[in-house]
Design a protein around this motif. Structure first.
Motif, PDB file in Angstrom:
ATOM      1  N   CYS A 120      32.478 -71.558  -2.002  1.00 21.97           N
ATOM      2  CA  CYS A 120      31.652 -70.732  -2.842  1.00 21.97           C
ATOM      3  C   CYS A 120      31.450 -71.276  -4.128  1.00 21.97           C
ATOM      4  O   CYS A 120      32.192 -71.888  -4.865  1.00 21.97           O
ATOM      5  N   ARG A 121      30.175 -70.996  -4.578  1.00 18.89           N
ATOM      6  CA  ARG A 121      29.741 -71.489  -5.855  1.00 18.89           C
ATOM      7  C   ARG A 121      29.230 -70.144  -6.495  1.00 18.89           C
ATOM      8  O   ARG A 121      28.564 -69.332  -6.113  1.00 18.89           O
ATOM      9  N   LYS A 122      29.575 -70.273  -7.998  1.00 21.23           N
ATOM     10  CA  LYS A 122      29.226 -69.249  -8.993  1.00 21.23           C
ATOM     11  C   LYS A 122      27.777 -69.465  -9.573  1.00 21.23           C
ATOM     12  O   LYS A 122      27.542 -70.686  -9.964  1.00 21.23           O
ATOM     13  N   LEU A 127      28.710 -64.738  -6.810  1.00 21.39           N
ATOM     14  CA  LEU A 127      29.246 -65.848  -6.027  1.00 21.39           C
ATOM     15  C   LEU A 127      28.769 -65.935  -4.702  1.00 21.39           C
ATOM     16  O   LEU A 127      28.386 -65.089  -4.003  1.00 21.39           O
ATOM     17  N   CYS A 129      28.396 -67.743  -1.011  1.00 23.74           N
ATOM     18  CA  CYS A 129      29.140 -68.460  -0.230  1.00 23.74           C
ATOM     19  C   CYS A 129      28.368 -68.893   1.237  1.00 23.74           C
ATOM     20  O   CYS A 129      27.430 -68.514   1.390  1.00 23.74           O
ATOM     21  N   THR A 538      31.960 -61.225  -0.991  1.00 22.37           N
ATOM     22  CA  THR A 538      32.535 -62.539  -1.590  1.00 22.37           C
ATOM     23  C   THR A 538      33.670 -62.212  -2.334  1.00 22.37           C
ATOM     24  O   THR A 538      34.299 -63.122  -2.795  1.00 22.37           O
ATOM     25  N   GLU A 544      36.980 -71.130  -3.903  1.00 25.06           N
ATOM     26  CA  GLU A 544      35.717 -71.502  -5.211  1.00 25.06           C
ATOM     27  C   GLU A 544      36.410 -72.340  -6.050  1.00 25.06           C
ATOM     28  O   GLU A 544      37.634 -72.379  -6.195  1.00 25.06           O
ATOM     29  N   SER A 545      35.565 -73.160  -6.707  1.00 27.64           N
ATOM     30  CA  SER A 545      36.079 -74.110  -7.907  1.00 27.64           C
ATOM     31  C   SER A 545      37.054 -73.185  -8.680  1.00 27.64           C
ATOM     32  O   SER A 545      36.646 -72.430  -9.343  1.00 27.64           O
ATOM     33  N   ASN A 555      43.422 -69.142  -8.859  1.00 29.87           N
ATOM     34  CA  ASN A 555      42.721 -70.037  -8.161  1.00 29.87           C
ATOM     35  C   ASN A 555      43.022 -71.543  -8.498  1.00 29.87           C
ATOM     36  O   ASN A 555      42.469 -72.129  -9.354  1.00 29.87           O
TER      37      ASN A 555
END
Length: 564
Positions: A120-122, A127, A129, A538, A544-545, A555
């Motif tokens: 997933c990217r913010k 977010l 996904c 999400t 997620e990074s 995380n």
């Protein structure tokens, strides 16, 4: 009679030539580049051949075809030595070459997309996904979320030093989970400064009032042995050191005023020289005194190695937690999934939040007196607290009440048959405050409900042992739900992500948005359900990074996990 027959034949021929089938065949032959013309090569027009005879009326499939020039050349239908064939070859070769180059250029991109891990990217606060072709489940995230990543903090790229620069000693303060983070950070700074770590002391907490020692909760031998290739750890202060009483009391033996989230370079520049000079130094205070994005990646990986591998609870705690989890799964007579709910609504948490909650005037007055006594500087005269409480609730900084989390879970689709393990201290307001949640979900149980008095009595000697049981049962659950932030919830979500349990949901409610929904008395239930579902699609512990300023306890993906 001969003339009559001749006239009849001529009329029949005329009708045949003007029939619809004949007209369609001639139209196709004249318009298609693949049908050869039967006109004279000398340019004889009309329907006559070179000798003036009528055009052949052979069926279409018996006629010859004209291919476009490039194809004629490729299929050797033209003389390759002719100028037309040479140009056609050049055009065809150029087209094929362009297609080949385009395929070479796009192949890596296409391959990477096909094999890209689930991540997933913010985008701001949202977010995004990847979409997957899987049916949504109440209990599981998409399979790709778990199949894309694996733990890799066990990899060691740090080379141990032969000599030590000195000894460091810390007090791990707070509750069990804050102490856990402090221990991980202590190992990390020992590595940064090439120092020997004296086994941390678990300091008695003012709220928990617990005197648990390290060896009462964690397996010390395993801890030291597991990290022997990373950091030197000793059980006690060396015997040759005779000034033990000065540690944490004397300014000559204590490093103070370390800023929160300090960098690795800060320790090298400001703490290491004092350790080399004095040989043994204590560090105080030590809560959140090491940053995340300002230390080397290998140091963050070492912290993960401590947290997820080196710090093991004692065998009796692990065994009891496994029994509780098994009993949760078999409460209905069949194997069933269960939810773990971390309910942060103890009196201390409610007071510390300085948020406003539903209650009688008497309850509110008692809470105001409690806050004034415990936090006099923040309370002042209390006149500013109402506006502060409203602001905090809008920002999502207030704990969810038991009834509120119940409504959210029902909107998500969990039924009243759901088995829920409640990890919580004494809920503020007691059974009255819990009543709305229990009415919606009657199958609420705690560790005291699952274990016999004899089983649980052994663990009541230390509050941290009871907290450890809650920690492990929540970790093993099919769905974990938090109601407020804190180290417990962060560590659980991080553990589930790291240990390959991205597949199992860890729900983190959007408290700010929920407060807005709860404050709208005209919102229909169907609209509320839809908004809750969309909001939390999400927020279920998906990969997620680890972005800057996002601590790795919740995380650990970027520094501590690898593509599967």
């Amino acid at each position: 009679m001969a003339e009559l027959r001749h006239a009849t034949a001529a009329a029949a021929a005329t009708r045949a030539s003007s029939s619809p089938a004949k007209r369609d065949a001639e139209s196709y032959a004249s318009s298609s580049p693949f049908v050869a013309s039967s006109s004279s090569p000398r340019g004889g027009g009309g329907g006559d051949g070179k000798d003036g005879a009528p055009r052949s009326s052979a069926p279409l499939h018996h006629q010859k075809y004209h291919f476009p020039s490039p194809l004629r050349s490729l299929l050797a239908l033209e003389d390759p030595r002719s100028p037309t064939a040479s140009a056609s070859y050049r055009i065809l070769v150029a087209v094929v070459a362009c297609l080949f180059v385009a395929a070479l250029v796009s192949a890596p991109s296409v391959w990477s997309r096909i094999n890209a891990p689930y991540l997933c990217r913010k985008d701001g606060i949202r977010l995004h996904c990847p979409r997957v072709n899987e049916r949504e489940s109440l209990w599981e995230n998409p399979h790709a979320a778990a199949a894309s990543w694996k733990p890799c903090a066990e990899r060691r790229n740090l080379v141990p030093e032969n000599e030590t620069s000195g000894y460091i000693f810390i007090h791990a303060e707070g509750g069990l989970n804050q102490q856990r983070i402090a221990i991980c950070n202590a190992v990390a700074i020992a590595k940064i400064m090439n120092a020997t770590l004296i086994l941390p002391v678990l300091k008695q907490d003012q709220i928990w009032k617990d005197q648990t020692k390290f060896e009462d909760i964690f397996d010390v031998d395993y801890f030291i042995n597991y990290l022997k290739d990373d950091v030197r750890i000793v059980r006690d202060i060396p015997e040759w050191f005779t000034e033990k009483d000065e540690l944490f009391t004397s300014i000559k033996r204590t490093v103070k005023n370390i800023p929160k989230y300090a960098s690795a370079q800060f320790y090298i520049d400001n703490v290491l020289p004092r350790i080399k000079d004095k040989k043994i130094m204590s560090i105080k205070p030590f809560v959140d005194r090491l940053g995340y994005d300002n230390v080397p990646m290998e140091i963050n990986r070492l912290r993960c190695r401590v947290n997820y591998h080196a710090l093991k609870f004692l065998p009796e705690i692990e065994e009891m937690a496994e029994k509780l989890a098994t009993r949760m799964r078999n409460r209905t007579g069949n194997v069933n999934p269960y939810m773990a709910l971390h309910l942060r609504f103890e009196k201390g948490m409610v007071g510390l939040s300085f948020c406003d909650f539903a209650g009688t005037r008497e309850e509110k007055a008692m809470m105001a007196d409690y806050r004034q006594k415990q936090w006099p500087r923040r309370f002042k005269n209390g006149s500013h607290l109402w506006s502060l409480a409203l602001e905090k609730r809008k920002e999502g900084r207030c704990p969810l009440e038991p009834g509120e989390i119940g409504i959210i879970l029902r909107a998500m689709g969990y039924t009243k048959e759901t088995q829920i393990y409640v990890a919580s201290g004494q809920v503020y307001g007691g059974s009255n405050r819990m009543a709305p949640l229990r009415n919606m979900f009657p199958n609420l149980v705690t560790k005291e409900d699952l274990a016999s008095k004899e089983e649980i009595e052994h663990f009541k000697k230390h509050v941290t042992s009871l907290a450890a049981l809650d920690f492990l049962v929540c970790l093993k659950s099919d769905v974990f739900v938090m109601t407020h932030g804190g180290n417990f919830a962060k560590l659980i979500i991080g553990f589930r992500r790291y240990m390959g349990r991205h597949r199992l949901k860890s729900i983190k409610p959007d408290k700010g948005l929920m407060s807005k929904f709860f404050g709208d008395p005209y919102m229909p239930w169907a609209t509320f359900v839809e908004d809750v579902m969309i909001t939390h699609q999400t927020r279920t512990g998906l990969p997620e990074s680890t972005f800057p300023h996002y601590d790795l306890w919740e995380n650990p993906l970027t520094p501590c996990m690898c593509r599967a």
